[in-house]
Write a protein that holds these residues in place. Structure first.
Motif, PDB file in Angstrom:
ATOM      1  N   ALA A  34       2.976 -12.237 -29.213  1.00 14.65           N
ATOM      2  CA  ALA A  34       1.525 -12.275 -29.069  1.00 14.65           C
ATOM      3  C   ALA A  34       1.117 -12.324 -27.605  1.00 14.65           C
ATOM      4  O   ALA A  34       0.094 -11.741 -27.210  1.00 14.65           O
ATOM      5  N   SER A  35       1.913 -12.994 -26.776  1.00 12.22           N
ATOM      6  CA  SER A  35       1.597 -13.030 -25.338  1.00 12.22           C
ATOM      7  C   SER A  35       1.731 -11.642 -24.729  1.00 12.22           C
ATOM      8  O   SER A  35       0.980 -11.281 -23.808  1.00 12.22           O
ATOM      9  N   GLY A  36       2.676 -10.848 -25.252  1.00 11.64           N
ATOM     10  CA  GLY A  36       2.798  -9.471 -24.788  1.00 11.64           C
ATOM     11  C   GLY A  36       1.590  -8.636 -25.156  1.00 11.64           C
ATOM     12  O   GLY A  36       1.074  -7.849 -24.352  1.00 11.64           O
ATOM     13  N   LEU A  37       1.115  -8.804 -26.380  1.00 12.81           N
ATOM     14  CA  LEU A  37      -0.090  -8.082 -26.809  1.00 12.81           C
ATOM     15  C   LEU A  37      -1.295  -8.508 -25.985  1.00 12.81           C
ATOM     16  O   LEU A  37      -2.151  -7.687 -25.623  1.00 12.81           O
ATOM     17  N   LEU A  38      -1.364  -9.793 -25.670  1.00 16.41           N
ATOM     18  CA  LEU A  38      -2.457 -10.302 -24.847  1.00 16.41           C
ATOM     19  C   LEU A  38      -2.408  -9.686 -23.453  1.00 16.41           C
ATOM     20  O   LEU A  38      -3.441  -9.338 -22.872  1.00 16.41           O
ATOM     21  N   ALA A  39      -1.200  -9.522 -22.924  1.00 13.55           N
ATOM     22  CA  ALA A  39      -1.047  -8.919 -21.600  1.00 13.55           C
ATOM     23  C   ALA A  39      -1.456  -7.445 -21.611  1.00 13.55           C
ATOM     24  O   ALA A  39      -2.061  -6.952 -20.656  1.00 13.55           O
ATOM     25  N   ILE A  40      -1.121  -6.744 -22.691  1.00 13.45           N
ATOM     26  CA  ILE A  40      -1.542  -5.334 -22.806  1.00 13.45           C
ATOM     27  C   ILE A  40      -3.060  -5.243 -22.841  1.00 13.45           C
ATOM     28  O   ILE A  40      -3.674  -4.385 -22.190  1.00 13.45           O
ATOM     29  N   GLY A  41      -3.683  -6.149 -23.593  1.00 17.04           N
ATOM     30  CA  GLY A  41      -5.140  -6.177 -23.626  1.00 17.04           C
ATOM     31  C   GLY A  41      -5.737  -6.481 -22.271  1.00 17.04           C
ATOM     32  O   GLY A  41      -6.776  -5.919 -21.884  1.00 17.04           O
ATOM     33  N   LEU A  42      -5.067  -7.373 -21.518  1.00 15.61           N
ATOM     34  CA  LEU A  42      -5.541  -7.721 -20.182  1.00 15.61           C
ATOM     35  C   LEU A  42      -5.497  -6.509 -19.255  1.00 15.61           C
ATOM     36  O   LEU A  42      -6.432  -6.265 -18.478  1.00 15.61           O
ATOM     37  N   VAL A  43      -4.411  -5.731 -19.338  1.00 16.56           N
ATOM     38  CA  VAL A  43      -4.303  -4.516 -18.522  1.00 16.56           C
ATOM     39  C   VAL A  43      -5.403  -3.528 -18.894  1.00 16.56           C
ATOM     40  O   VAL A  43      -6.060  -2.940 -18.017  1.00 16.56           O
ATOM     41  N   ALA A  44      -5.618  -3.348 -20.189  1.00 13.97           N
ATOM     42  CA  ALA A  44      -6.653  -2.408 -20.638  1.00 13.97           C
ATOM     43  C   ALA A  44      -8.027  -2.827 -20.119  1.00 13.97           C
ATOM     44  O   ALA A  44      -8.797  -1.997 -19.613  1.00 13.97           O
ATOM     45  N   LEU A  45      -8.350  -4.103 -20.224  1.00 12.91           N
ATOM     46  CA  LEU A  45      -9.645  -4.591 -19.746  1.00 12.91           C
ATOM     47  C   LEU A  45      -9.776  -4.427 -18.238  1.00 12.91           C
ATOM     48  O   LEU A  45     -10.845  -4.079 -17.730  1.00 12.91           O
ATOM     49  N   ALA A  46      -8.670  -4.676 -17.514  1.00 14.06           N
ATOM     50  CA  ALA A  46      -8.713  -4.547 -16.058  1.00 14.06           C
ATOM     51  C   ALA A  46      -8.985  -3.114 -15.644  1.00 14.06           C
ATOM     52  O   ALA A  46      -9.756  -2.871 -14.696  1.00 14.06           O
ATOM     53  N   PHE A  47      -8.388  -2.154 -16.341  1.00  6.43           N
ATOM     54  CA  PHE A  47      -8.578  -0.756 -15.955  1.00  6.43           C
ATOM     55  C   PHE A  47      -9.931  -0.214 -16.429  1.00  6.43           C
ATOM     56  O   PHE A  47     -10.488   0.682 -15.799  1.00  6.43           O
ATOM     57  N   VAL A  48     -10.452  -0.762 -17.511  1.00  4.73           N
ATOM     58  CA  VAL A  48     -11.762  -0.320 -17.977  1.00  4.73           C
ATOM     59  C   VAL A  48     -12.877  -0.991 -17.166  1.00  4.73           C
ATOM     60  O   VAL A  48     -13.884  -0.359 -16.846  1.00  4.73           O
ATOM     61  N   GLY A  49     -12.694  -2.241 -16.833  1.00  2.87           N
ATOM     62  CA  GLY A  49     -13.760  -3.013 -16.197  1.00  2.87           C
ATOM     63  C   GLY A  49     -13.755  -3.024 -14.696  1.00  2.87           C
ATOM     64  O   GLY A  49     -14.652  -3.630 -14.086  1.00  2.87           O
ATOM     65  N   THR A  50     -12.757  -2.420 -14.031  1.00  2.00           N
ATOM     66  CA  THR A  50     -12.720  -2.404 -12.570  1.00  2.00           C
ATOM     67  C   THR A  50     -12.465  -0.985 -12.081  1.00  2.00           C
ATOM     68  O   THR A  50     -12.038  -0.114 -12.836  1.00  2.00           O
ATOM     69  N   THR A  51     -12.732  -0.776 -10.815  1.00  2.00           N
ATOM     70  CA  THR A  51     -12.469   0.524 -10.217  1.00  2.00           C
ATOM     71  C   THR A  51     -11.115   0.519  -9.528  1.00  2.00           C
ATOM     72  O   THR A  51     -10.492  -0.528  -9.343  1.00  2.00           O
ATOM     73  N   LYS A  52     -10.688   1.693  -9.139  1.00  2.00           N
ATOM     74  CA  LYS A  52      -9.386   1.864  -8.508  1.00  2.00           C
ATOM     75  C   LYS A  52      -9.259   0.976  -7.273  1.00  2.00           C
ATOM     76  O   LYS A  52     -10.149   0.919  -6.442  1.00  2.00           O
ATOM     77  N   GLY A  53      -8.123   0.283  -7.172  1.00  2.00           N
ATOM     78  CA  GLY A  53      -7.856  -0.554  -6.016  1.00  2.00           C
ATOM     79  C   GLY A  53      -8.232  -2.006  -6.186  1.00  2.00           C
ATOM     80  O   GLY A  53      -7.923  -2.830  -5.322  1.00  2.00           O
TER      81      GLY A  53
END
Length: 331
Positions: free
Chosen positions: A81-100
């Motif tokens: 579950a912590s792995g799934l949470l980390a995948i979700g965190l990556v997805a949110l970071a790339f959707v909610g922030t710009t490059k860099g």
């Protein structure tokens, strides 16, 4: 604008609101997973799924499981579950922030360390380095596991800080403060690794009789098993590391003054005192399970506080520089 968060789009705005929440939740959740992993070790349930990984006793879901199987399988589920949470965190970071934006780097680093955490655990199971195994390789793997765990917590903490609008961390040009902070963090990592080996040694070799601490140390030094020999290193390293960190906290208060540095240095001094008390109690009481869990929890918190102090000190002189823009919808 590199390093700023997306300012348009409903998807980006929603991700911007959830990113810091998920990052802080992932940090807290992983601390709980770490403590449950210690329960697996203390109960001897590491072999509850046999020498099978990622399957449990050769199947996806164990049938008619024993108590040890339930404990080990539940740990695998919570780790997954912590792995799934980390995948979700990556997805949110790339959707909610710009490059860099630094939150992207932190999220990716956290995911990579979680994957490595699972692989190290898998190696431990596949090689039979669980339950009552006294193979010296088990001590090495246990130490690597703990170091990776601390790095994971640090990565999640930085991700949460960046997702909350904290300034990015730059290591270049920090001079002596950067070097001393790096040495402190490295010492704490080594201390954690030694503590993991000691905890394993307590489980496998701690005498159940009324031997005094001096007699126990003599027995450890004269033992033929490397894990038992290494049990005596952790207390000595703890004294050295605690003295260095106490001095470093005082030095940073003087060299990098600020409210955050003062706050986290005071927190570090408090935790150092609590950890020393817990360490002495562990020795005096012959390391009962509840006290080992307390000691581990304090170790995790102390690592996070040290990272916070380091972050505050190394970003303090750059506070006037533009920080990553706040997450859209979080204001």
């Amino acid at each position: 604008m590199s390093g700023t968060l997306k300012a348009t789009g409903r998807v980006g705005a929603g991700a911007g609101v959830w990113l810091p929440r998920v990052a802080w939740a992932a940090l807290i959740y992983n601390v709980l997973v770490i403590l449950w992993g210690a329960v697996v070790r203390l109960t001897g349930a590491g072999a509850g799924c046999g020498e099978h990984w990622p399957l449990c006793n050769g199947v996806v879901v164990p049938q008619s499981p024993t108590l040890h199987t339930v404990i080990e399988f539940s740990h695998r589920l919570t780790s997954g579950a912590s792995g799934l949470l980390a995948i979700g965190l990556v997805a949110l970071a790339f959707v909610g922030t710009t490059k860099g934006h630094p939150a992207r780097f932190g999220a990716l680093l956290s995911l990579g360390l979680i994957i490595l955490e699972g692989l190290v655990g898998g190696v431990q199971v596949l090689l039979g380095l669980t339950a009552t195994s006294t193979d010296p390789a088990r001590g090495f793997v246990q130490g690597v596991h703990l170091a990776n765990t601390f790095l994971l917590l640090g990565a999640l903490l930085l991700t949460a800080l960046w997702a909350s609008g904290g300034p990015r961390l730059r290591l270049r040009g920090q001079g002596r403060p950067g070097a001393l902070v790096g040495a402190g963090l490295a010492l704490l990592l080594v201390l954690g690794m030694a503590g993991a080996v000691t905890a394993l040694g307590d489980l496998l070799f701690l005498p159940a009789d009324s031997s005094t601490p001096v007699q126990t140390v003599r027995g450890d030094l004269g033992a033929v098993n490397l894990i038992q020999n290494l049990r005596v290193i952790h207390p000595m390293l703890a004294i050295l590391t605690s003295a260095y960190l106490a001095w470093l906290a005082a030095w940073l208060r003087r060299e990098r003054p600020g409210a955050q540095v003062s706050r986290w240095s005071a927190a570090l001094w408090t935790l150092l005192g609590l950890q020393m008390l817990a360490g002495f109690a562990n020795i005096a009481l012959k390391a009962p399970g509840w006290l080992q869990l307390t000691h581990l929890l304090l170790a995790c918190i102390m690592w996070l506080v040290t990272v916070m102090l380091s972050y505050a000190a190394l970003t303090g002189l750059r506070a006037a520089r533009p920080a990553p823009a706040p997450l859209r919808g979080a204001a």
